[in-house]
Design a protein around this motif. Sequence first.
Motif, PDB file in Angstrom:
ATOM      1  N   ARG A  94      -2.288  -4.386  -5.885  1.00 29.26           N
ATOM      2  CA  ARG A  94      -2.696  -2.997  -5.689  1.00 29.26           C
ATOM      3  C   ARG A  94      -3.557  -2.551  -6.872  1.00 29.26           C
ATOM      4  O   ARG A  94      -3.137  -2.701  -8.024  1.00 29.26           O
ATOM      5  CB  ARG A  94      -1.453  -2.099  -5.585  1.00 29.26           C
ATOM      6  N   GLY A 165      -3.975  -8.665  -0.484  1.00 30.82           N
ATOM      7  CA  GLY A 165      -4.469  -7.301  -0.737  1.00 30.82           C
ATOM      8  C   GLY A 165      -3.366  -6.258  -0.604  1.00 30.82           C
ATOM      9  O   GLY A 165      -2.275  -6.539  -0.138  1.00 30.82           O
ATOM     10  N   ILE A 167      -3.231  -1.542  -1.450  1.00 33.34           N
ATOM     11  CA  ILE A 167      -4.101  -0.380  -1.672  1.00 33.34           C
ATOM     12  C   ILE A 167      -5.196  -0.750  -2.678  1.00 33.34           C
ATOM     13  O   ILE A 167      -4.918  -1.292  -3.748  1.00 33.34           O
ATOM     14  CB  ILE A 167      -3.284   0.826  -2.194  1.00 33.34           C
ATOM     15  N   ARG A 205      -5.845 -11.296  10.272  1.00 33.08           N
ATOM     16  CA  ARG A 205      -5.187 -10.847   9.037  1.00 33.08           C
ATOM     17  C   ARG A 205      -5.517  -9.392   8.718  1.00 33.08           C
ATOM     18  O   ARG A 205      -4.614  -8.604   8.409  1.00 33.08           O
ATOM     19  CB  ARG A 205      -5.511 -11.765   7.835  1.00 33.08           C
ATOM     20  N   THR A 209      -1.182  -5.747   9.735  1.00 35.85           N
ATOM     21  CA  THR A 209      -0.140  -4.773   9.357  1.00 35.85           C
ATOM     22  C   THR A 209      -0.103  -3.627  10.360  1.00 35.85           C
ATOM     23  O   THR A 209       0.964  -3.233  10.848  1.00 35.85           O
ATOM     24  CB  THR A 209      -0.379  -4.257   7.924  1.00 35.85           C
ATOM     25  N   ASN A 240      -6.971   0.290   5.543  1.00 35.91           N
ATOM     26  CA  ASN A 240      -6.756  -0.888   6.377  1.00 35.91           C
ATOM     27  C   ASN A 240      -5.624  -0.690   7.395  1.00 35.91           C
ATOM     28  O   ASN A 240      -5.815  -0.886   8.592  1.00 35.91           O
ATOM     29  CB  ASN A 240      -6.454  -2.091   5.454  1.00 35.91           C
ATOM     30  N   ASP A 261      -6.829  11.090   4.097  1.00 30.50           N
ATOM     31  CA  ASP A 261      -6.984  10.355   2.835  1.00 30.50           C
ATOM     32  C   ASP A 261      -6.357  11.213   1.750  1.00 30.50           C
ATOM     33  O   ASP A 261      -5.694  12.227   2.070  1.00 30.50           O
ATOM     34  CB  ASP A 261      -8.439   9.926   2.557  1.00 30.50           C
ATOM     35  N   ARG A 290     -15.392  10.289   2.541  1.00 33.72           N
ATOM     36  CA  ARG A 290     -14.131  11.016   2.673  1.00 33.72           C
ATOM     37  C   ARG A 290     -13.870  11.371   4.139  1.00 33.72           C
ATOM     38  O   ARG A 290     -14.802  11.634   4.908  1.00 33.72           O
ATOM     39  CB  ARG A 290     -14.140  12.288   1.819  1.00 33.72           C
ATOM     40  N   SER A 319       0.956   5.661   7.025  1.00 34.94           N
ATOM     41  CA  SER A 319       0.209   4.444   6.698  1.00 34.94           C
ATOM     42  C   SER A 319      -0.636   4.626   5.445  1.00 34.94           C
ATOM     43  O   SER A 319      -1.673   3.978   5.296  1.00 34.94           O
ATOM     44  CB  SER A 319      -0.717   4.063   7.868  1.00 34.94           C
ATOM     45  N   ALA A 345       3.163   2.031   5.892  1.00 40.96           N
ATOM     46  CA  ALA A 345       3.144   2.053   4.422  1.00 40.96           C
ATOM     47  C   ALA A 345       4.485   1.560   3.890  1.00 40.96           C
ATOM     48  O   ALA A 345       5.464   1.437   4.631  1.00 40.96           O
ATOM     49  CB  ALA A 345       2.867   3.458   3.923  1.00 40.96           C
TER      50      ALA A 345
HETATM   51  P1  NDP Z   1      -6.052   1.130   1.665  1.00 41.50           P
HETATM   52  O1  NDP Z   1      -6.446   1.182   0.245  1.00 41.50           O
HETATM   53  O2  NDP Z   1      -6.903   0.377   2.629  1.00 41.50           O
HETATM   54  O3  NDP Z   1      -5.853   2.606   2.236  1.00 41.50           O
HETATM   55  C1  NDP Z   1      -4.955   3.494   1.653  1.00 41.50           C
HETATM   56  C2  NDP Z   1      -5.081   4.822   2.356  1.00 41.50           C
HETATM   57  O4  NDP Z   1      -4.036   5.680   1.900  1.00 41.50           O
HETATM   58  C3  NDP Z   1      -6.383   5.552   2.049  1.00 41.50           C
HETATM   59  O5  NDP Z   1      -6.709   6.371   3.133  1.00 41.50           O
HETATM   60  C4  NDP Z   1      -6.009   6.385   0.831  1.00 41.50           C
HETATM   61  O6  NDP Z   1      -6.819   7.547   0.633  1.00 41.50           O
HETATM   62  C5  NDP Z   1      -4.604   6.798   1.175  1.00 41.50           C
HETATM   63  N1  NDP Z   1      -3.826   7.007  -0.052  1.00 41.50           N
HETATM   64  C6  NDP Z   1      -3.615   6.110  -1.057  1.00 41.50           C
HETATM   65  N2  NDP Z   1      -2.880   6.662  -2.042  1.00 41.50           N
HETATM   66  C7  NDP Z   1      -2.634   7.931  -1.641  1.00 41.50           C
HETATM   67  C8  NDP Z   1      -1.917   9.014  -2.208  1.00 41.50           C
HETATM   68  N3  NDP Z   1      -1.310   8.895  -3.399  1.00 41.50           N
HETATM   69  N4  NDP Z   1      -1.864  10.193  -1.503  1.00 41.50           N
HETATM   70  C9  NDP Z   1      -2.473  10.324  -0.294  1.00 41.50           C
HETATM   71  N5  NDP Z   1      -3.173   9.318   0.285  1.00 41.50           N
HETATM   72  C10 NDP Z   1      -3.244   8.154  -0.370  1.00 41.50           C
HETATM   73  O7  NDP Z   1      -4.538   0.526   1.653  1.00 41.50           O
HETATM   74  P2  NDP Z   1      -3.724  -0.130   2.828  1.00 41.50           P
HETATM   75  O8  NDP Z   1      -4.090   0.495   4.125  1.00 41.50           O
HETATM   76  O9  NDP Z   1      -3.791  -1.603   2.672  1.00 41.50           O
HETATM   77  O10 NDP Z   1      -2.218   0.288   2.429  1.00 41.50           O
HETATM   78  C11 NDP Z   1      -1.594   1.480   2.887  1.00 41.50           C
HETATM   79  C12 NDP Z   1      -0.095   1.345   2.751  1.00 41.50           C
HETATM   80  O11 NDP Z   1       0.365   0.221   3.515  1.00 41.50           O
HETATM   81  C13 NDP Z   1       0.440   1.110   1.345  1.00 41.50           C
HETATM   82  O12 NDP Z   1       1.716   1.717   1.216  1.00 41.50           O
HETATM   83  C14 NDP Z   1       0.597  -0.397   1.299  1.00 41.50           C
HETATM   84  O13 NDP Z   1       1.524  -0.811   0.313  1.00 41.50           O
HETATM   85  C15 NDP Z   1       1.117  -0.650   2.696  1.00 41.50           C
HETATM   86  N6  NDP Z   1       0.982  -2.013   3.185  1.00 41.50           N
HETATM   87  C16 NDP Z   1      -0.244  -2.609   3.272  1.00 41.50           C
HETATM   88  C17 NDP Z   1      -0.341  -3.892   3.753  1.00 41.50           C
HETATM   89  C18 NDP Z   1      -1.664  -4.549   3.985  1.00 41.50           C
HETATM   90  O14 NDP Z   1      -1.665  -5.603   4.624  1.00 41.50           O
HETATM   91  N7  NDP Z   1      -2.763  -3.999   3.535  1.00 41.50           N
HETATM   92  C19 NDP Z   1       0.859  -4.664   4.123  1.00 41.50           C
HETATM   93  C20 NDP Z   1       2.083  -3.902   4.096  1.00 41.50           C
HETATM   94  C21 NDP Z   1       2.120  -2.638   3.616  1.00 41.50           C
HETATM   95  P3  NDP Z   1      -7.930   7.527  -0.534  1.00 41.50           P
HETATM   96  O15 NDP Z   1      -9.006   6.619  -0.027  1.00 41.50           O
HETATM   97  O16 NDP Z   1      -8.334   8.947  -0.677  1.00 41.50           O
HETATM   98  O17 NDP Z   1      -7.233   6.985  -1.763  1.00 41.50           O
END
Ligand code: NDP
Length: 446
Positions: A94, A165, A167, A205, A209, A240, A261, A290, A319, A345
């Motif tokens: 992350r 990968g 966040i 892949r 998720t 993602n 977001d 955004r 998510s 998430a």
């Molecule tokens: P991305 O970086 O692709 O997307 C994250 C999304 O969440 C963005 O829209 C981001 O907005 C938003 N976000 C991140 N932090 C915050 C915050 N503090 N408050 C509000 N919004 C937030 O990450 P993923 O989609 O890969 O991951 C999302 C979740 O899924 C995480 O909890 C991750 O641990 C979990 N996960 C992911 C996996 C994967 O395969 N990728 C597998 C299993 C779980 P912004 O762009 O504004 O930051």
Amino acid sequence: MDPKVEKFMSRIKAKNPAEAEFHQAVHEVAESLIPFIEENPRYKHARVLERIAEPERVILFRVPWINDKGEVEINRGYRIEMNSAIGPYKGGLRFHPTVNLGILKFLAFEQVFKNSLTTLPMGGGKGGSDFDPKGKSDNEVMRFCQSFMTELCRHIGPDTDVPAGDIGVGGREIGYLFGQYKRIKNEFTGVLTGKGLQWGGSLIRPEATGYGAVYFAEEMLNSRGDSLKGKVAAVSGSGNVAQFTVQKLTEMGGKALTMSDSAGCIYDPEGIDAEKLAWIMELKNIRRGRIKEYAEKFGCEYFEGKRPWHVKCDVAFPSATENEIRKEDAETLIKNGCKVISEGANMPSTPDAIEVYLRSRILYGPGKAANAGGVAVSGLEMTQNSMRLPWSREEVDSRLHTIMKNIHQTCVDYGSETDGYVNYVNGANIGGFVKVADAMLAQGVV
Ligand code: NDP
């Protein structure tokens, strides 16, 4: 609180001070497991839970790099190698400014149970950095990734530790990390998952998720003779996991009304169809803009600084990130008729929000079960890399679907209560624990 849980937690807190998210994750698991361990004393005598809560290894390192202005920047890199009882450490990286030791330890701890639930031979790990890719040029991201991997490469390997990968770490970052690993080690191996299709990646892949979280929701609904068809959903995030949740949900006859977001959320009562989702993918993955722009483009409502839990929905797919659904949000969701929560998430619901779900007897799929599809397909990517033979989209998707069904069944087996209600929290915690714990017993005190 059960006095045994309280005693266990007071030791965890004293040993790991100021790691609130880690305490939260361990506490949730301890509440399920301590009663189970009391009934199964072999785990108690070998102090298996105490050992699982202690990382096998924590690596912490300096990541210096040079920005586009020629200035030196310094970030901190981490890799938590939590548990290798059933396979090489496996879990994502992350990159986000909020990253710290406690957050990565919570994620690594959850990963141990999640990976076990997939039935694939993967231990648990997690890593990352407080580096913020947002607003950085491609060259800056590349230089950061190269510096990060220059240190990390000595600790990982295809049979040791295989990051992926999370966040802030998508296909672009995995490419730069893989390139640097290959250059230093002079090896083309499956040391990372989430790779590009031309260089060892697996079909499905990126989708896994989100698809998995939708398959899990469908399984939960099927257990009550219902399905996602015709259901409306609140989805948070637009990265993602959120993108492919919306895609699969739409394919299965449901409708996503929201995405978000970190700045706010959009509400589109017409639903985010395939065409609008393609626009979001371009916005987020290429232009890196955004979500607010969606409201301007499609003329719907935008709620600045808000999450989507106030919207009337049948199903919620958190998510985005941890602790994004609080008690009041959970109460609002249930008051508005939400019957299913499937967590894409990791740990998106606070403990008092989870209490609200369980008290209301709704279908609640915790992240370590519902979002295990991502790491499951990472495991399938490792298999394909070892065979040096890629599988078709249908083959991987069908294996993913089967794995999600099996995880659901494991939760039913270990989490069913006397009145027939399935407590998926207990089911996932106990189901994930047994395999790792038995392997640890077999391998002695190591
Ligand atoms: P991305 O970086 O692709 O997307 C994250 C999304 O969440 C963005 O829209 C981001 O907005 C938003 N976000 C991140 N932090 C915050 C915050 N503090 N408050 C509000 N919004 C937030 O990450 P993923 O989609 O890969 O991951 C999302 C979740 O899924 C995480 O909890 C991750 O641990 C979990 N996960 C992911 C996996 C994967 O395969 N990728 C597998 C299993 C779980 P912004 O762009 O504004 O930051």
